[in-house]
Design a protein around this motif. Structure first.
Motif, PDB file in Angstrom:
ATOM      1  N   PRO A   6      -2.667   1.747   3.596  1.00 17.87           N
ATOM      2  CA  PRO A   6      -2.557   1.467   5.033  1.00 17.87           C
ATOM      3  C   PRO A   6      -1.726   0.233   5.346  1.00 17.87           C
ATOM      4  O   PRO A   6      -1.026   0.194   6.360  1.00 17.87           O
ATOM      5  CB  PRO A   6      -4.011   1.280   5.478  1.00 17.87           C
ATOM      6  N   PHE A   7      -1.766  -0.761   4.467  1.00 18.47           N
ATOM      7  CA  PHE A   7      -0.944  -1.954   4.678  1.00 18.47           C
ATOM      8  C   PHE A   7       0.540  -1.599   4.668  1.00 18.47           C
ATOM      9  O   PHE A   7       1.306  -2.044   5.533  1.00 18.47           O
ATOM     10  CB  PHE A   7      -1.255  -2.986   3.588  1.00 18.47           C
ATOM     11  N   LEU A   8       0.948  -0.792   3.692  1.00 22.86           N
ATOM     12  CA  LEU A   8       2.355  -0.401   3.607  1.00 22.86           C
ATOM     13  C   LEU A   8       2.775   0.455   4.790  1.00 22.86           C
ATOM     14  O   LEU A   8       3.910   0.358   5.274  1.00 22.86           O
ATOM     15  CB  LEU A   8       2.612   0.340   2.287  1.00 22.86           C
ATOM     16  N   LEU A   9       1.870   1.294   5.266  1.00 22.88           N
ATOM     17  CA  LEU A   9       2.173   2.100   6.459  1.00 22.88           C
ATOM     18  C   LEU A   9       2.358   1.215   7.682  1.00 22.88           C
ATOM     19  O   LEU A   9       3.272   1.421   8.484  1.00 22.88           O
ATOM     20  CB  LEU A   9       1.051   3.105   6.711  1.00 22.88           C
ATOM     21  N   VAL A  10       1.502   0.216   7.823  1.00 22.96           N
ATOM     22  CA  VAL A  10       1.579  -0.676   8.981  1.00 22.96           C
ATOM     23  C   VAL A  10       2.896  -1.434   9.004  1.00 22.96           C
ATOM     24  O   VAL A  10       3.489  -1.642  10.071  1.00 22.96           O
ATOM     25  CB  VAL A  10       0.389  -1.669   8.977  1.00 22.96           C
ATOM     26  N   ILE A  11       3.389  -1.842   7.849  1.00 21.69           N
ATOM     27  CA  ILE A  11       4.631  -2.612   7.821  1.00 21.69           C
ATOM     28  C   ILE A  11       5.861  -1.719   7.777  1.00 21.69           C
ATOM     29  O   ILE A  11       6.985  -2.208   7.617  1.00 21.69           O
ATOM     30  CB  ILE A  11       4.656  -3.592   6.630  1.00 21.69           C
ATOM     31  N   GLY A  12       5.671  -0.381   7.926  1.00 21.10           N
ATOM     32  CA  GLY A  12       6.807   0.498   8.160  1.00 21.10           C
ATOM     33  C   GLY A  12       7.302   1.322   7.002  1.00 21.10           C
ATOM     34  O   GLY A  12       8.334   1.986   7.126  1.00 21.10           O
ATOM     35  N   GLN A  13       6.599   1.340   5.870  1.00 19.38           N
ATOM     36  CA  GLN A  13       7.029   2.187   4.766  1.00 19.38           C
ATOM     37  C   GLN A  13       6.739   3.656   5.081  1.00 19.38           C
ATOM     38  O   GLN A  13       5.866   3.975   5.893  1.00 19.38           O
ATOM     39  CB  GLN A  13       6.314   1.784   3.480  1.00 19.38           C
ATOM     40  N   THR A  14       7.471   4.559   4.457  1.00 23.66           N
ATOM     41  CA  THR A  14       7.257   5.980   4.709  1.00 23.66           C
ATOM     42  C   THR A  14       5.881   6.404   4.196  1.00 23.66           C
ATOM     43  O   THR A  14       5.310   5.772   3.297  1.00 23.66           O
ATOM     44  CB  THR A  14       8.335   6.823   4.017  1.00 23.66           C
ATOM     45  N   ALA A  15       5.379   7.493   4.751  1.00 18.71           N
ATOM     46  CA  ALA A  15       4.042   7.959   4.386  1.00 18.71           C
ATOM     47  C   ALA A  15       3.967   8.326   2.912  1.00 18.71           C
ATOM     48  O   ALA A  15       2.979   8.022   2.228  1.00 18.71           O
ATOM     49  CB  ALA A  15       3.653   9.146   5.261  1.00 18.71           C
ATOM     50  N   SER A  16       5.014   8.988   2.394  1.00 16.03           N
ATOM     51  CA  SER A  16       4.982   9.426   0.998  1.00 16.03           C
ATOM     52  C   SER A  16       4.989   8.240   0.032  1.00 16.03           C
ATOM     53  O   SER A  16       4.223   8.205  -0.934  1.00 16.03           O
ATOM     54  CB  SER A  16       6.169  10.349   0.710  1.00 16.03           C
ATOM     55  N   ILE A  17       5.860   7.250   0.308  1.00 20.29           N
ATOM     56  CA  ILE A  17       5.910   6.059  -0.554  1.00 20.29           C
ATOM     57  C   ILE A  17       4.615   5.272  -0.440  1.00 20.29           C
ATOM     58  O   ILE A  17       4.061   4.808  -1.451  1.00 20.29           O
ATOM     59  CB  ILE A  17       7.119   5.175  -0.187  1.00 20.29           C
TER      60      ILE A  17
END
Length: 462
Positions: A154-165
């Protein structure tokens, strides 16, 4: 020692100190090098200091490269598993583990000042106390950082990384929790051994760990098809092998008076130690975290998987070369802290000059190797033609970055040896975050320069 604001030095009266050097160091101490008056004096002392420096730097560079190669080798094999796997390992290695490793290395570097100067001053019995004190602080810090691993997706999603990565990197991060606590144990032990110039044993352990890691990574990730799960198993095991080996060496009596057993003194004056550890962490982390920011920005670009994969290869190469500089960083930190602890200011200053010249020459040599092999080395990391082409196109800028960046860690080592961590932290804030990152954002998005801007911004902030 109750006050950690000043470097640890041998007893001396106030009128014995040379205030012009801006350090509390005795002037004209016995054993200091004589004043250098001509080229002959310079050449003689340069050769003598180079021998001392490379006696430390050679094994330190080898150790740094081997330990860095653990993650780098994992990325190499991940690139042959798939582009998504490479991107996931790269993001976890650069963002999640990179953040944690920067914190551990930074806080652990307080021992470079304290242990190095204590060793130079002959206060060997304090080294073991400092080591255990650092363990207490870093293990507590690791417990807090574990939340970042658990909630990585969820942290990576919040900062804008793609869902798959984000999803793949999040799973891999949870599997890598043992490595976090391995960092907390390893960094203090490394500084403890470095202060005593025990570089050779660290090099031997690191070499054995790398051989083990490469063989089992190939077996589990490619031959048996375990993929990211295999990467996590081998990477965790490799780091804990290093820790176990170094701990056995330390407690086995090889360090003499520097290790006299576990003691409750490790829990005394913790706040003073925390203050110096935090200053050290800020100084080191601000530089290491910059790599993390570059990888994150690449995830916002068009064709994110190719961008992240290509940039991660460039950062991987840059990281390998920086390990040479970090080895020199460790060596010059030991030289500076030992000489200041012994009251030899002129020797400390001359060691700085020798280390900067040596680091620059090493950087030039590494850059030339990269340029001559630019058509070949990208294939070691990926089978994707688009990724390989991007890396090839960026090689010239990457080579220039290597030359410039090879000197900076050496200067940081001087600051650590002298106890100037807080001052250098302000310099890093200005260079990396007030200048470098805004420049990267403007060039990357407004002028559409893509990931090339990551290397350009890194060059300009230097």
């Amino acid at each position: 020692m109750a006050d950690y604001k000043q470097p640890l030095l041998p007893p001396a009266t106030k009128d014995q100190y040379d205030h012009a050097d801006q350090l509390l160091i005795p002037s004209n101490g016995a054993g200091d090098i004589p004043p250098i008056r001509n080229i002959r004096d310079f050449s003689r002392e340069f050769l003598a200091e180079s021998a001392k420096l490379w006696f430390l730097a050679g094994p330190a560079i080898f150790t740094s490269i081997c330990q860095y190669s653990l993650g780098a080798v994992t990325q190499v094999f991940a690139g042959h598993v798939g582009t998504l796997e490479l991107a996931a390992v790269s993001v976890e290695n650069s963002v999640i583990a990179g953040f944690s490793l920067g914190t551990m290395m930074g806080m652990g570097s307080a021992l470079e000042t304290l242990c190095g100067q204590a060793y130079g001053a002959g206060q060997l019995d304090m080294l073991g106390v400092y080591l255990q004190r650092s363990w207490v602080i870093l293990l507590a810090t690791s417990s807090l950082l574990s939340l970042m691993y658990i909630f990585a997706a969820p942290f990576l999603l919040v900062i804008g990384q793609t869902a798959s990565i984000s999803r793949a990197a999040g799973v891999f991060s949870i599997w890598m929790l043992p490595q976090l606590f391995a960092y907390a144990m390893n960094s203090p032990m490394a500084k403890f051994l470095q202060a005593q110039s025990k570089m050779a044993v660290m090099a031997g352990i690191a070499a054995a760990a790398l051989a083990f890691h490469a063989a089992f990574s190939w077996l589990l990730m490619l031959k048996l098809g375990w993929g990211l799960a295999g990467a996590a198993v081998v990477l965790n095991a490799s780091w804990w092998f290093i820790n176990a080996s170094q701990l056995v060496y330390i407690v086995g009596g090889s360090c003499g008076r520097a290790w006299s057993g576990f003691t409750w003194k490790a829990f005394h004056n913790l706040w003073g130690f925390v203050r110096l550890s935090l200053a050290s962490a800020v100084m080191v982390c601000l530089e290491i975290w910059y790599f993390m920011v570059l990888i994150l920005f690449a995830g916002y670009l068009k064709d994110a998987e190719v961008a992240v994969a290509a940039l991660s290869i460039c950062m991987n190469i840059l990281g390998w070369t920086i390990m040479a500089a970090f080895g020199m960083n460790a060596a010059i930190s030991v030289r500076i802290s030992n000489e200041l602890g012994a009251g030899h200011p002129r020797t400390a200053k001359f060691a700085l000059i020798v280390s900067v010249i040596s680091a620059f020459m090493v950087g030039v040599a590494l850059a030339l190797v990269l340029i001559f092999t630019k058509e070949y080395y990208p294939s070691l990391f990926s089978n994707n033609l688009a990724v390989k082409q991007v890396v090839t196109d960026m090689t010239s800028l990457l080579a220039l970055c290597i030359v410039i960046n090879n000197v900076q860690p050496v200067l940081s080592g001087v600051a650590i040896g002298a106890g100037w961590q807080a001052a250098v932290a302000y310099v890093n804030i200005g260079c990396y975050y007030l200048f470098g990152i805004p420049l990267g954002l403007i060039l990357g998005y407004k002028f559409h320069m893509g990931i090339t801007v990551s290397i350009i911004s890194f060059l300009n902030l230097k």
